[in-house]
Design an enzyme around this catalytic site. Structure first.
Site, mmCIF file in Angstrom:
data_model
loop_
_atom_site.group_PDB
_atom_site.id
_atom_site.type_symbol
_atom_site.label_atom_id
_atom_site.label_comp_id
_atom_site.label_asym_id
_atom_site.label_seq_id
_atom_site.Cartn_x
_atom_site.Cartn_y
_atom_site.Cartn_z
ATOM 1 N N CYS A 106 0.288 3.063 3.564
ATOM 2 C CA CYS A 106 0.727 2.576 4.875
ATOM 3 C C CYS A 106 1.719 1.426 4.802
ATOM 4 O O CYS A 106 2.067 0.852 5.843
ATOM 5 C CB CYS A 106 -0.483 2.166 5.712
ATOM 6 N N CYS A 149 -5.314 1.000 6.295
ATOM 7 C CA CYS A 149 -5.489 2.461 6.302
ATOM 8 C C CYS A 149 -6.757 2.900 5.574
ATOM 9 O O CYS A 149 -7.065 4.089 5.536
ATOM 10 C CB CYS A 149 -4.259 3.164 5.712
ATOM 11 N N CYS A 193 -7.448 -0.898 1.256
ATOM 12 C CA CYS A 193 -6.467 -1.447 2.189
ATOM 13 C C CYS A 193 -7.131 -1.639 3.544
ATOM 14 O O CYS A 193 -7.755 -0.726 4.056
ATOM 15 C CB CYS A 193 -5.294 -0.474 2.290
ATOM 16 N N CYS A 212 -8.585 -5.112 -10.130
ATOM 17 C CA CYS A 212 -8.138 -4.078 -11.055
ATOM 18 C C CYS A 212 -7.675 -2.895 -10.195
ATOM 19 O O CYS A 212 -8.508 -2.197 -9.616
ATOM 20 C CB CYS A 212 -9.319 -3.702 -11.955
ATOM 21 N N CYS A 230 0.845 -1.198 0.000
ATOM 22 C CA CYS A 230 0.000 0.000 0.000
ATOM 23 C C CYS A 230 0.879 1.246 0.000
ATOM 24 O O CYS A 230 1.783 1.374 0.830
ATOM 25 C CB CYS A 230 -0.881 -0.021 1.249
HETATM 26 ZN ZN LIG Z 1 -2.863 1.037 3.502
#
Ligand SMILES: [Zn+2]
Length: 165
Positions: A86, A134, A131, A154, A83
């Site tokens: 984070c 976060c 995610c 995607c 990510c």
């Molecule tokens: Zn994250």
């Protein structure tokens, strides 16, 4: 209509989009970011400092990058896609495949790395992917992917950072 624009006018278009999104949020009283509480939480100002404006637009405002713009489309090395908000590892390189859509595509996330949410934007019902740590918006998941899952995650390259093995 999207036309090719210089950097300066492109940047001001992004700024204007941000202002419009802000007004819409103010009118609607809610953010476009995923609802719920997350392990990693930051204020809008903190996210703006941490992310580039295009990353912020995707991760925090559910924007979609233009197809075929992400260098991660071509990324074929072994490693993990984490990510950009984070650093949580989200997708392993072995689940990446070339979907031909112009966005990095995966058939499965790393266990419990992402969560999904219904997205009613643009008069469609889509499964939004974010995610789990976060709440950053990543992209969407569709059921026209390859085996073994039949799923196609995607994902906006802007929401990811590649960490080679
Ligand atoms: Zn994250």
């Amino acid at each position: 209509m999207m036309t090719r624009r210089g950097f300066a006018s492109g940047a001001s278009a992004i700024a204007l989009a941000g202002v419009v999104a802000g007004i819409l949020r103010w009118l609607g009283g809610s953010s476009k970011a995923a609802a719920g509480t997350f392990e990693v939480t930051r204020t809008q100002e903190e996210w703006r400092k941490l992310l580039t404006p295009p990353q912020y637009a995707v991760l925090r405002d559910r924007d979609t990058e233009r197809a075929f713009t992400s260098p991660l489309n071509q990324e074929k090395r072994e490693g993990v896609f984490a990510c950009a908000g984070c650093d949580l590892p989200l997708f392993a390189s072995k689940t990446k495949f070339d979907s031909g859509t112009g966005w990095p595509s995966f058939y499965a996330p790393i266990d419990s790395a992402v969560k999904t949410d219904k997205d009613y934007a643009f008069g469609m019902v889509r499964e939004e992917v974010h995610c789990r740590r976060c709440g950053g918006h990543l992209g969407h998941v569709f059921d026209d992917g390859p085996p073994p899952t039949g799923l196609r995650y995607c994902i906006n390259g802007l929401s990811l950072k590649f960490v080679p093995a």
